[in-house]
Design a protein around this motif. Structure first.
Motif, PDB file in Angstrom:
ATOM      1  N   THR A  85       0.771  -1.483   0.135  1.00 27.34           N
ATOM      2  CA  THR A  85      -0.340  -0.261   0.444  1.00 27.34           C
ATOM      3  C   THR A  85       0.798   1.061  -0.627  1.00 27.34           C
ATOM      4  OG1 THR A  85      -0.085   0.466   2.580  1.00 27.34           O
ATOM      5  CG2 THR A  85      -2.159  -0.975   1.351  1.00 27.34           C
ATOM      6  N   GLY A  86       2.070   0.662  -0.588  1.00 22.46           N
ATOM      7  CA  GLY A  86       3.078   2.382   0.302  1.00 22.46           C
ATOM      8  C   GLY A  86       3.214   3.084  -0.833  1.00 22.46           C
ATOM      9  N   LYS A 116      11.911  10.437 -11.833  1.00 26.52           N
ATOM     10  CA  LYS A 116      11.982   9.134 -12.061  1.00 26.52           C
ATOM     11  C   LYS A 116      11.095   8.165 -10.913  1.00 26.52           C
ATOM     12  CE  LYS A 116      15.929   9.876 -14.678  1.00 26.52           C
ATOM     13  NZ  LYS A 116      16.068   9.381 -15.768  1.00 26.52           N
ATOM     14  N   ASP A 117      10.533   7.006 -11.720  1.00 32.72           N
ATOM     15  CA  ASP A 117       9.800   5.679 -11.058  1.00 32.72           C
ATOM     16  C   ASP A 117      10.328   4.826 -10.705  1.00 32.72           C
ATOM     17  OD1 ASP A 117       7.606   7.444 -11.417  1.00 32.72           O
ATOM     18  OD2 ASP A 117       6.838   6.444 -13.903  1.00 32.72           O
ATOM     19  N   GLY A 118      11.753   4.372 -10.817  1.00 34.91           N
ATOM     20  CA  GLY A 118      12.528   3.499 -10.259  1.00 34.91           C
ATOM     21  C   GLY A 118      13.365   3.187  -9.985  1.00 34.91           C
ATOM     22  N   PHE A 119      14.387   3.207  -9.443  1.00 36.71           N
ATOM     23  CA  PHE A 119      16.025   3.431  -9.130  1.00 36.71           C
ATOM     24  C   PHE A 119      16.434   1.892  -8.396  1.00 36.71           C
ATOM     25  CE2 PHE A 119      18.158   4.078  -4.626  1.00 36.71           C
ATOM     26  CZ  PHE A 119      19.293   4.673  -5.145  1.00 36.71           C
ATOM     27  N   PHE A 120      17.788   1.407  -8.731  1.00 38.52           N
ATOM     28  CA  PHE A 120      18.122   1.183  -8.070  1.00 38.52           C
ATOM     29  C   PHE A 120      19.834   0.891  -7.799  1.00 38.52           C
ATOM     30  CE2 PHE A 120      19.064   0.678 -12.624  1.00 38.52           C
ATOM     31  CZ  PHE A 120      20.381   0.270 -12.814  1.00 38.52           C
ATOM     32  N   SER A 121      20.259   0.058  -6.945  1.00 37.20           N
ATOM     33  CA  SER A 121      21.796   0.524  -6.752  1.00 37.20           C
ATOM     34  C   SER A 121      22.757  -1.014  -6.132  1.00 37.20           C
ATOM     35  CB  SER A 121      21.392   0.813  -4.722  1.00 37.20           C
ATOM     36  OG  SER A 121      21.555  -0.759  -3.931  1.00 37.20           O
ATOM     37  N   ASN A 122      23.538  -0.505  -6.696  1.00 38.49           N
ATOM     38  CA  ASN A 122      24.687  -1.014  -6.287  1.00 38.49           C
ATOM     39  C   ASN A 122      24.992  -2.165  -5.722  1.00 38.49           C
ATOM     40  OD1 ASN A 122      27.302  -3.154  -7.563  1.00 38.49           O
ATOM     41  ND2 ASN A 122      28.502  -1.363  -7.174  1.00 38.49           N
ATOM     42  N   ALA A 123      25.643  -3.396  -5.523  1.00 42.22           N
ATOM     43  CA  ALA A 123      25.272  -4.628  -3.831  1.00 42.22           C
ATOM     44  C   ALA A 123      27.356  -4.823  -3.643  1.00 42.22           C
ATOM     45  CB  ALA A 123      24.633  -5.205  -3.929  1.00 42.22           C
ATOM     46  N   ARG A 175       4.502   2.938  -6.757  1.00 37.57           N
ATOM     47  CA  ARG A 175       4.074   1.885  -6.631  1.00 37.57           C
ATOM     48  C   ARG A 175       2.338   2.624  -7.745  1.00 37.57           C
ATOM     49  NH1 ARG A 175      -1.996   0.974  -5.088  1.00 37.57           N
ATOM     50  NH2 ARG A 175      -1.461  -1.463  -4.310  1.00 37.57           N
ATOM     51  N   SER A 176       2.817   3.626  -8.652  1.00 37.37           N
ATOM     52  CA  SER A 176       2.313   4.400  -9.640  1.00 37.37           C
ATOM     53  C   SER A 176       2.005   3.034 -11.347  1.00 37.37           C
ATOM     54  CB  SER A 176       2.121   5.151  -9.551  1.00 37.37           C
ATOM     55  OG  SER A 176       3.372   5.167  -9.765  1.00 37.37           O
ATOM     56  N   VAL A 177       3.960   2.893 -10.454  1.00 35.60           N
ATOM     57  CA  VAL A 177       4.442   1.677 -11.451  1.00 35.60           C
ATOM     58  C   VAL A 177       3.475   1.028 -11.903  1.00 35.60           C
ATOM     59  CG1 VAL A 177       6.019   0.274 -12.915  1.00 35.60           C
ATOM     60  CG2 VAL A 177       6.652   2.765 -11.513  1.00 35.60           C
ATOM     61  N   LEU A 178       2.680   0.133 -11.045  1.00 35.99           N
ATOM     62  CA  LEU A 178       2.310  -1.610 -11.016  1.00 35.99           C
ATOM     63  C   LEU A 178       1.257  -1.523 -12.035  1.00 35.99           C
ATOM     64  CD1 LEU A 178       1.958  -2.341  -7.353  1.00 35.99           C
ATOM     65  CD2 LEU A 178       3.304  -3.321  -8.734  1.00 35.99           C
ATOM     66  N   GLU A 179       0.324  -0.175 -12.529  1.00 35.94           N
ATOM     67  CA  GLU A 179      -0.795  -0.137 -13.622  1.00 35.94           C
ATOM     68  C   GLU A 179      -0.505  -0.967 -15.072  1.00 35.94           C
ATOM     69  OE1 GLU A 179      -0.905   4.358 -14.010  1.00 35.94           O
ATOM     70  OE2 GLU A 179      -2.710   2.951 -12.480  1.00 35.94           O
ATOM     71  N   ARG A 180       1.153  -0.358 -14.909  1.00 35.54           N
ATOM     72  CA  ARG A 180       1.579  -0.089 -16.240  1.00 35.54           C
ATOM     73  C   ARG A 180       3.053  -1.260 -16.625  1.00 35.54           C
ATOM     74  NH1 ARG A 180       3.831   4.991 -14.576  1.00 35.54           N
ATOM     75  NH2 ARG A 180       6.086   4.735 -14.723  1.00 35.54           N
ATOM     76  N   VAL A 181       3.115  -2.192 -14.885  1.00 36.19           N
ATOM     77  CA  VAL A 181       3.715  -3.617 -16.194  1.00 36.19           C
ATOM     78  C   VAL A 181       2.987  -4.612 -15.507  1.00 36.19           C
ATOM     79  CG1 VAL A 181       5.672  -2.269 -15.324  1.00 36.19           C
ATOM     80  CG2 VAL A 181       4.906  -3.494 -13.117  1.00 36.19           C
ATOM     81  N   ILE A 200      10.834  -1.800 -18.720  1.00 37.36           N
ATOM     82  CA  ILE A 200       9.781  -0.689 -19.752  1.00 37.36           C
ATOM     83  C   ILE A 200       9.422   0.535 -18.428  1.00 37.36           C
ATOM     84  CG2 ILE A 200       6.834  -0.153 -19.070  1.00 37.36           C
ATOM     85  CD1 ILE A 200       7.657  -2.352 -20.590  1.00 37.36           C
ATOM     86  N   LEU A 201      10.651   0.903 -17.317  1.00 42.02           N
ATOM     87  CA  LEU A 201      10.508   1.698 -17.146  1.00 42.02           C
ATOM     88  C   LEU A 201      11.958   2.408 -17.631  1.00 42.02           C
ATOM     89  CD1 LEU A 201      10.498   1.323 -13.174  1.00 42.02           C
ATOM     90  CD2 LEU A 201       9.206   2.563 -14.943  1.00 42.02           C
ATOM     91  N   ALA A 202      12.695   1.678 -18.270  1.00 44.16           N
ATOM     92  CA  ALA A 202      13.755   2.580 -19.126  1.00 44.16           C
ATOM     93  C   ALA A 202      13.297   2.232 -20.339  1.00 44.16           C
ATOM     94  CB  ALA A 202      14.943   0.537 -19.535  1.00 44.16           C
ATOM     95  N   LEU A 203      12.030   2.327 -21.405  1.00 39.88           N
ATOM     96  CA  LEU A 203      11.865   2.746 -21.666  1.00 39.88           C
ATOM     97  C   LEU A 203      11.177   3.574 -22.059  1.00 39.88           C
ATOM     98  CD1 LEU A 203      10.734  -0.694 -23.614  1.00 39.88           C
ATOM     99  CD2 LEU A 203      11.609   0.622 -24.725  1.00 39.88           C
ATOM    100  N   GLU A 204      10.598   4.033 -20.839  1.00 39.30           N
ATOM    101  CA  GLU A 204       9.794   5.472 -20.748  1.00 39.30           C
ATOM    102  C   GLU A 204      11.408   6.640 -19.999  1.00 39.30           C
ATOM    103  OE1 GLU A 204       6.009   3.757 -19.088  1.00 39.30           O
ATOM    104  OE2 GLU A 204       7.452   4.414 -17.612  1.00 39.30           O
ATOM    105  N   ASP A 205      12.564   5.653 -20.423  1.00 42.88           N
ATOM    106  CA  ASP A 205      13.578   7.333 -19.376  1.00 42.88           C
ATOM    107  C   ASP A 205      12.987   7.293 -17.505  1.00 42.88           C
ATOM    108  OD1 ASP A 205      15.804   8.067 -19.474  1.00 42.88           O
ATOM    109  OD2 ASP A 205      15.755  10.551 -20.342  1.00 42.88           O
ATOM    110  N   LYS A 206      13.067   6.260 -17.143  1.00 42.05           N
ATOM    111  CA  LYS A 206      12.100   6.911 -14.842  1.00 42.05           C
ATOM    112  C   LYS A 206      12.542   6.396 -14.694  1.00 42.05           C
ATOM    113  CE  LYS A 206       7.626   8.542 -16.244  1.00 42.05           C
ATOM    114  NZ  LYS A 206       7.951   9.398 -16.004  1.00 42.05           N
TER     115      LYS A 206
END
Length: 330
Positions: A85-86, A116-123, A175-181, A200-206
């Motif tokens: 729900t977040g 931006k709607d997505g984020f990832f990191s190194n590990a 969370r708004s990304v879910l409706e698109r994926v 999908i987010l990369a195609l949107e540059d997001k």
């Protein structure tokens, strides 16, 4: 101060060995989540007991959903995501450990980057005893400074067509990304939830990234999803000695995968068609190679034309070996 609520989406399956360490690292965050949603895929060990005990002692809600039958990793994460729900969904594997500021760093990224709607990191890569092995995920997947610059130049989708740079355990989305994926596709080989969302987010540059190692990513023999051993390099001698059926089998599998991915993306009305051109070229190149004549003399002109087009260089790491193999193999 603006605040974004955070849900952690975790999936478990027979994870008792490392689960407690992961849960403890979530409870130790300097910014606690607003909820933890866990979907268990019918574990047969003490996983659910560990989860229930954890839920009783932490100050944030923990929702534990247990499947009636095994769904597999991709659909399990889909179910977890749907129940969150977040404002922000942070994905979690069952066997890693987070740096104390993973959630605060993630929230700050989305506050600082409303586009931006997505984020990832190194590990940091760790072994089964939680010891660092001296490498990072970006080292492992060869997400080099050159690739990173290309990503930020707007070519992230090109990179993702050929390899899944984004590791789900380091990923967070609005969370708004879910409706698109949704729903997450399961019919394309190797395409799991993180690969699909990030593409999908990369195609949107997001979608963007940080080089900060916000988690410790565990590599061990029992993990359900993770880095596979690199495919053995095919030498020129290998190419000349193997049977034609063996070669064609691999090329056909690759062709099917790229064809299915192209068709899936092309069917989406929101996909920029110009961003599918390289994917279509790769698909067509694989079709060309899979349908070369069994007679060597009839391959010469077609292979030379394909070489002149630049496709061998563009789509094959050891392109000269590939050209010679296509000309000379049985």
């Amino acid at each position: 101060m603006t605040r974004l609520s955070i849900s952690v989406a975790m999936c478990t399956y027979n994870g008792e060995r490392y689960l407690q360490e992961q849960l403890d690292s979530i409870a130790a965050q300097d910014h606690l989540p607003d909820e933890l949603v866990v979907v268990d895929d019918v574990s047969k060990d003490n996983t659910t007991t560990i989860l229930r005990q954890f839920a009783e002692r932490v100050p944030f809600p923990v929702r534990i959903l247990i499947n009636e039958s095994n769904l597999g990793s991709t659909k399990n994460f889909e179910k977890a995501a749907v129940h969150c729900t977040g404002d922000i969904l942070v994905f979690a594997d069952q066997d890693d450990a987070w740096r104390r500021d993973r959630l605060s760093a993630t929230q700050q990224f989305f506050l600082d980057n409303p586009d931006k709607d997505g984020f990832f990191s190194n590990a940091t890569l760790i072994d089964g005893q939680s010891n660092p092995v001296g490498r990072t995920i970006f080292d492992e997947i060869q997400f080099t400074p050159e690739q990173q610059a290309r990503w930020r130049s707007g070519k992230a989708y090109d990179i993702l067509y050929y390899g899944y740079v984004v590791t789900g355990a380091t990923m967070a989305i609005r969370r708004s990304v879910l409706e698109r994926v949704l729903p997450f596709p399961t019919h394309i080989k190797y395409l799991i939830h993180d690969g699909w969302i990030s593409l999908i987010l990369a195609l949107e540059d997001k979608i963007d990234f940080t080089n900060e190692q916000l988690i410790s990513y565990r590599q061990h023999e029992h993990q359900q999803v993770g880095f596979k051993a690199p495919r053995k390099k095919v030498t020129l001698v290998d190419r000349l000695m193997r049977g034609r059926e063996e070669k064609l089998h691999f090329i056909q599998l690759e062709y099917d995968r790229f064809k299915q991915l192209y068709e899936l993306l092309d069917s989406r009305p929101d996909t920029p068609k110009e961003k599918l051109q390289l994917l279509a070229q790769k698909r067509d190149h694989l079709w060309f190679r899979a349908n070369l004549s069994p007679f060597h003399h009839r391959r010469i002109l077609p292979v030379l034309r394909e070489y002149s087009s630049g496709n061998y260089r563009r789509f094959n790491g050891y392109w000269l070996h590939t050209v010679l193999g296509d000309l000379l193999e049985n």
